[in-house]
Design a protein around this motif. Structure first.
Motif, PDB file in Angstrom:
ATOM      1  N   THR A  32       5.567  -2.054  -5.693  1.00 13.93           N
ATOM      2  CA  THR A  32       4.268  -2.475  -6.199  1.00 13.93           C
ATOM      3  C   THR A  32       4.318  -3.909  -6.713  1.00 13.93           C
ATOM      4  OG1 THR A  32       3.804  -0.199  -6.871  1.00 13.93           O
ATOM      5  CG2 THR A  32       2.430  -1.931  -7.833  1.00 13.93           C
ATOM      6  N   GLY A  33       3.397  -4.741  -6.224  1.00  8.68           N
ATOM      7  CA  GLY A  33       3.277  -6.117  -6.700  1.00  8.68           C
ATOM      8  C   GLY A  33       4.364  -7.057  -6.233  1.00  8.68           C
ATOM      9  N   GLN A  82      -1.890 -12.374  -1.391  1.00  5.67           N
ATOM     10  CA  GLN A  82      -2.416 -11.088  -1.850  1.00  5.67           C
ATOM     11  C   GLN A  82      -1.797  -9.941  -1.061  1.00  5.67           C
ATOM     12  OE1 GLN A  82      -5.086 -10.902  -4.275  1.00  5.67           O
ATOM     13  NE2 GLN A  82      -4.800  -8.701  -4.346  1.00  5.67           N
ATOM     14  N   GLY A  83      -1.337  -8.916  -1.776  1.00  3.68           N
ATOM     15  CA  GLY A  83      -0.816  -7.732  -1.129  1.00  3.68           C
ATOM     16  C   GLY A  83      -1.933  -6.757  -0.784  1.00  3.68           C
ATOM     17  N   SER A  84      -1.610  -5.752  -0.006  1.00  2.00           N
ATOM     18  CA  SER A  84      -2.603  -4.763   0.399  1.00  2.00           C
ATOM     19  C   SER A  84      -2.983  -3.859  -0.769  1.00  2.00           C
ATOM     20  CB  SER A  84      -2.079  -3.925   1.567  1.00  2.00           C
ATOM     21  OG  SER A  84      -0.873  -3.262   1.194  1.00  2.00           O
ATOM     22  N   LYS A  85      -4.155  -3.250  -0.679  1.00  2.00           N
ATOM     23  CA  LYS A  85      -4.682  -2.394  -1.742  1.00  2.00           C
ATOM     24  C   LYS A  85      -4.361  -0.937  -1.455  1.00  2.00           C
ATOM     25  CE  LYS A  85      -9.083  -1.111  -3.947  1.00  2.00           C
ATOM     26  NZ  LYS A  85     -10.542  -1.368  -3.985  1.00  2.00           N
ATOM     27  N   GLN A  95      -5.301  -3.266 -10.207  1.00  5.73           N
ATOM     28  CA  GLN A  95      -5.032  -4.226  -9.138  1.00  5.73           C
ATOM     29  C   GLN A  95      -5.766  -5.518  -9.428  1.00  5.73           C
ATOM     30  OE1 GLN A  95      -7.161  -3.728  -5.618  1.00  5.73           O
ATOM     31  NE2 GLN A  95      -6.062  -5.282  -4.467  1.00  5.73           N
ATOM     32  N   GLU A  97      -7.568  -8.741  -7.992  1.00  2.63           N
ATOM     33  CA  GLU A  97      -8.197  -9.327  -6.811  1.00  2.63           C
ATOM     34  C   GLU A  97      -8.338 -10.815  -7.060  1.00  2.63           C
ATOM     35  OE1 GLU A  97      -9.102  -8.349  -3.923  1.00  2.63           O
ATOM     36  OE2 GLU A  97      -9.187  -6.163  -3.945  1.00  2.63           O
ATOM     37  N   ARG A 115       2.612  -8.702 -11.277  1.00  3.14           N
ATOM     38  CA  ARG A 115       1.460  -8.269 -10.478  1.00  3.14           C
ATOM     39  C   ARG A 115       1.473  -6.754 -10.307  1.00  3.14           C
ATOM     40  NH1 ARG A 115      -2.662 -11.907  -8.664  1.00  3.14           N
ATOM     41  NH2 ARG A 115      -2.865 -10.583  -6.839  1.00  3.14           N
ATOM     42  N   GLU A 223      -1.856  -3.080  -6.232  1.00  2.00           N
ATOM     43  CA  GLU A 223      -1.517  -4.076  -5.212  1.00  2.00           C
ATOM     44  C   GLU A 223      -0.111  -3.793  -4.709  1.00  2.00           C
ATOM     45  OE1 GLU A 223      -0.928  -8.898  -4.588  1.00  2.00           O
ATOM     46  OE2 GLU A 223      -1.387  -8.091  -6.571  1.00  2.00           O
ATOM     47  N   ASN A 226       3.479  -7.614  -0.310  1.00  2.45           N
ATOM     48  CA  ASN A 226       2.895  -8.414   0.769  1.00  2.45           C
ATOM     49  C   ASN A 226       3.857  -8.614   1.935  1.00  2.45           C
ATOM     50  OD1 ASN A 226       4.710 -10.179  -0.408  1.00  2.45           O
ATOM     51  ND2 ASN A 226       3.291 -11.909  -0.514  1.00  2.45           N
TER      52      ASN A 226
END
Length: 265
Positions: A32-33, A82-85, A95, A97, A115, A223, A226
């Motif tokens: 995560t992040g 930005q990573g995926s949601k 998260q 944005e 993050r 998040e 990435n």
């Protein structure tokens, strides 16, 4: 000894470091992040055989003659895209944005940044991360604790933390975001945390969705990393082939040296 042999060694070292970075990216594909890394290279200092000469009335100019001595590691970048949601429908999964980072009080007078938005409530009602570091508000202090008998706990997109106690809506503060002009200058500290450095360009702690930060907070989502696996596997193949090519340079140079030794026979 042949210079090509040392050039091959420098190339092998560089691609070994690149494979280390790629391996770390792939290992954290579901962290995560997490922000992926990237290794770049520079050519090493070249050995001058003859310097450049300017043109004369009777002769044109001559370019310099230089022999390269290999490659060296240029940078290891942290790519803060930005990573995926990932939707979780859990209130304390947050998260971001946009730009910025959550601010955490480490308890020793310093602050860390992340993050990774998977937060929890501790026994005293403070919002903490997985390691117990408390979440910081826009005023630079830890958010207020949430009473045990509170209900309807909610986090708005602008970072406002509210809850209902005895039928009244109360506020625990507003989550602050740390802004950096150069997030690539942050230092990784492990546990999905970053530390400020002199080159990160710290821009202060601001409120989400304010004039200084258009970033919003999404409650009930995380998040993810990435890291793009297809990109990493492609880079891994090119690094592997580059490593193999440099080993071939060394074996070829060794064969030439062997031929020189055999001239004596």
């Amino acid at each position: 000894m042949l210079r090509s042999m040392y050039s091959g060694i420098s190339g092998m070292k560089g691609f070994q470091t690149k494979l280390d970075v790629i391996g770390n990216n792939i290992a954290n594909v579901n962290t995560t992040g997490f922000k992926k890394g990237r290794a770049t290279f520079q050519d090493a200092m070249s050995q001058m055989s003859s310097a450049a000469q300017g043109p004369t009335p009777n002769r044109g100019g001559v370019n310099p003659k230089q022999v390269g001595t290999g490659a060296q590691l240029g940078t290891i970048d942290n790519i803060h895209t930005q990573g995926s949601k990932q939707t979780t429908d859990r209130t304390l999964d947050l998260q971001l944005e946009g730009d910025g980072m959550f601010v955490l009080d480490t308890g020793d007078g310093t602050k860390a940044y992340t993050r990774a938005g998977n937060f929890y409530l501790d026994n005293d009602g403070f919002i903490v991360n997985a390691d117990g570091h408390k979440l910081v508000g826009t005023n630079g202090n830890v958010l207020q604790s949430i009473p045990e008998n509170a209900s309807n706990f909610n986090i708005q997109t602008n970072g406002d933390v509210t809850y209902v106690e005895n039928g009244n809506q109360e506020s625990a503060g507003q989550i602050g975001l740390a802004m950096f002009s150069n997030p690539g200058g942050l230092e990784k500290a492990g546990n999905s945390l970053y530390l400020e450095t002199t080159n990160a360009g710290f821009g202060g702690i601001v409120a989400p969705e304010s004039g200084n930060a258009e970033t919003s907070i999404v409650s009930g989502a995380l998040e993810m990393s990435n890291v793009d696996l297809s990109e990493e596997f492609t880079e891994m193949i090119t690094a592997q082939r580059g490593f193999q090519a440099n080993t071939r340079i060394i074996t070829t140079s060794d064969e030439i040296l062997q031929e020189l030794v055999n001239l004596k026979r």
